[in-house]
Design an enzyme around this catalytic site. Structure first.
Site, short mmCIF file in Angstrom:
data_model
loop_
_atom_site.label_atom_id
_atom_site.label_comp_id
_atom_site.label_asym_id
_atom_site.label_seq_id
_atom_site.Cartn_x
_atom_site.Cartn_y
_atom_site.Cartn_z
N ASP A 7 19.30 -33.21 -62.17
CA ASP A 7 17.87 -33.52 -62.25
C ASP A 7 17.49 -33.78 -63.70
O ASP A 7 17.59 -32.88 -64.54
CB ASP A 7 17.03 -32.37 -61.69
CG ASP A 7 17.10 -32.27 -60.18
OD1 ASP A 7 17.73 -33.16 -59.54
OD2 ASP A 7 16.53 -31.32 -59.63
N GLY B 130 20.86 -30.62 -51.12
CA GLY B 130 21.88 -29.75 -50.55
C GLY B 130 22.23 -28.62 -51.50
O GLY B 130 22.26 -27.44 -51.11
N GLU C 134 20.14 -37.06 -48.12
CA GLU C 134 20.56 -37.71 -49.37
C GLU C 134 22.06 -38.04 -49.33
O GLU C 134 22.63 -38.44 -50.34
CB GLU C 134 20.23 -36.84 -50.58
CG GLU C 134 18.75 -36.85 -50.92
CD GLU C 134 18.40 -36.06 -52.17
OE1 GLU C 134 17.31 -36.29 -52.71
OE2 GLU C 134 19.20 -35.20 -52.60
N GLY D 132 10.57 -27.15 -51.07
CA GLY D 132 10.91 -27.42 -49.67
C GLY D 132 12.36 -27.04 -49.37
O GLY D 132 12.68 -26.57 -48.27
N ASP D 133 13.24 -27.25 -50.34
CA ASP D 133 14.64 -26.87 -50.15
C ASP D 133 14.78 -25.35 -50.02
O ASP D 133 15.55 -24.85 -49.20
CB ASP D 133 15.50 -27.37 -51.32
CG ASP D 133 15.34 -28.87 -51.55
OD1 ASP D 133 15.11 -29.60 -50.57
OD2 ASP D 133 15.41 -29.30 -52.72
N GLY E 224 11.16 -26.10 -62.37
CA GLY E 224 12.50 -26.50 -61.94
C GLY E 224 12.73 -26.23 -60.47
O GLY E 224 11.84 -25.75 -59.74
O1 RIB Z 1 14.01 -31.53 -53.34
C1 RIB Z 1 14.15 -31.59 -54.73
C2 RIB Z 1 15.37 -32.35 -55.09
O2 RIB Z 1 15.20 -33.69 -54.68
C3 RIB Z 1 15.65 -32.44 -56.57
O3 RIB Z 1 16.43 -31.37 -57.05
C4 RIB Z 1 16.31 -33.81 -56.71
O4 RIB Z 1 17.64 -33.75 -57.08
C5 RIB Z 1 16.14 -34.49 -55.36
O5 RIB Z 1 17.29 -34.43 -54.61
#
Ligand code: RIB
Length: 308
Positions: free
Chosen positions: A20, A48, A146, A258-259, A294
């Site tokens: 990132d 991921g 992705e 969200g991840d 971050g």
């Molecule tokens: O969901 C956030 C992520 O989206 C970031 O870390 C970036 O790499 C994109 O994949």
């Protein structure tokens, strides 16, 4: 509460790993506009890789199946996974440069992201078949978009019948019926819900309408994430939808929240929790993640969620 499967991994994440490249801006640029921003910073990311780190930090026994390049970004990403306690046995190296995400973050914490998939686009169906044994070792498998859709479809093909699949269609793309039918749950935010429902005659624009229409596409359950408003849970065959509120927090950076939500949800489902209970925990994890800058650096431990 359901009985938890006896497996060595709580969670296997199949998905992307990106470096990132982040710039803070006063205002995200409009089309054709140039704005000045902060110094550039480089962080481990990718949907991921983020999910794997978020789950491991919460205490989940986690493995990642991903592909990075044989370069400094790839090494940064693998090191971040290992530092968080993720098993990197499924991380493949080479084929293309590591994926990169160009991220701008404004003072409200909102972001814009452009991803160059790089090695993520080379995570192939063959890679999934070669790692089939990993799938039988996990209680839950989590995947995002992705990586190629053909790879996601192969995940569904090799998935053992008793292993739960959690899918976040981000960035959104049309999903084959057999992939949709395996999702338990399909996890979407507002953008993703609108994309998935484009071209359908969804009446209304309330999250309940989206959930109802998304369930009609075939997933076993749906979770609509609503940012500061929490989440809405809908299960096939259930009479009512459950709305899960979010704690109020001051958002600093929403990148990767969200991840973290999806990872927490997947982990708790694997422990046997019912979907609304798991979602209530996941909402608190997502809320915690937006209070720090971050993606991976912002993820809480289980203790921090309990006391936060
Ligand atoms: O969901 C956030 C992520 O989206 C970031 O870390 C970036 O790499 C994109 O994949």
């Amino acid at each position: 509460m359901h009985e938890a499967l006896n497996r060595p991994y709580d969670l296997l994440v199949v998905g992307s790993a990106n470096a990132d490249l982040v710039i803070g801006v006063e205002r995200r640029p409009a089309p054709g506009e140039t704005v000045l921003g902060s110094d550039l910073s480089v962080h481990p990311g990718g949907k991921g890789a983020n999910q794997a780190v978020a789950a491991a930090r919460l205490g989940a026994r986690t493995a990642l199946l991903a592909r990075v390049g044989d370069d400094d970004h790839g090494r940064l990403l693998i090191e971040a996974q290992r530092a968080a306690g993720v098993d990197t046995v499924g991380v493949l190296v080479g084929g293309a440069p590591t994926g990169v995400a160009l991220i701008t973050v404004d003072p409200s914490g909102d972001n814009s992201i452009v991803v160059s998939p790089g090695a993520n686009a080379r995570l192939s169906p063959q890679d999934i078949r070669a790692a089939t044994s990993l799938f039988g070792l996990a209680r839950v498998v989590s995947v995002q978009l992705e990586v190629p859709l053909s790879t996601v479809a192969e995940v569904v093909r090799v998935l053992p019948a008793d292993t739960r699949l959690v899918l976040n269609p981000s960035p959104p793309a049309p999903l084959p019926a057999e992939v949709l039918a395996s999702c338990d749950p399909l996890v979407v935010n507002e953008h993703e819900a609108r994309f998935m429902l484009r071209g359908t005659d969804t009446a209304g624009s309330a999250p309940e309408d989206w959930a109802r229409s998304l369930l009609a596409l075939g997933p076993r359950s749906v979770v609509v994430t609503r940012g500061a408003a929490g989440a809405l849970v809908a299960e096939s065959g259930a009479d009512a939808y459950v709305s899960v509120p979010s704690p109020r927090v001051d958002a600093v950076d929403t990148t990767g929240a969200g991840d973290a939500f999806t990872a927490a949800l997947a982990w708790r489902l694997g422990l046997g929790e019912d979907l609304p209970v798991a979602a209530a925990f996941a909402v608190r994890v997502g809320a915690s993640a937006v209070t720090k800058k971050g993606a991976q650096e912002s993820y809480p431990t289980a203790d921090e969620v309990a006391t936060g």
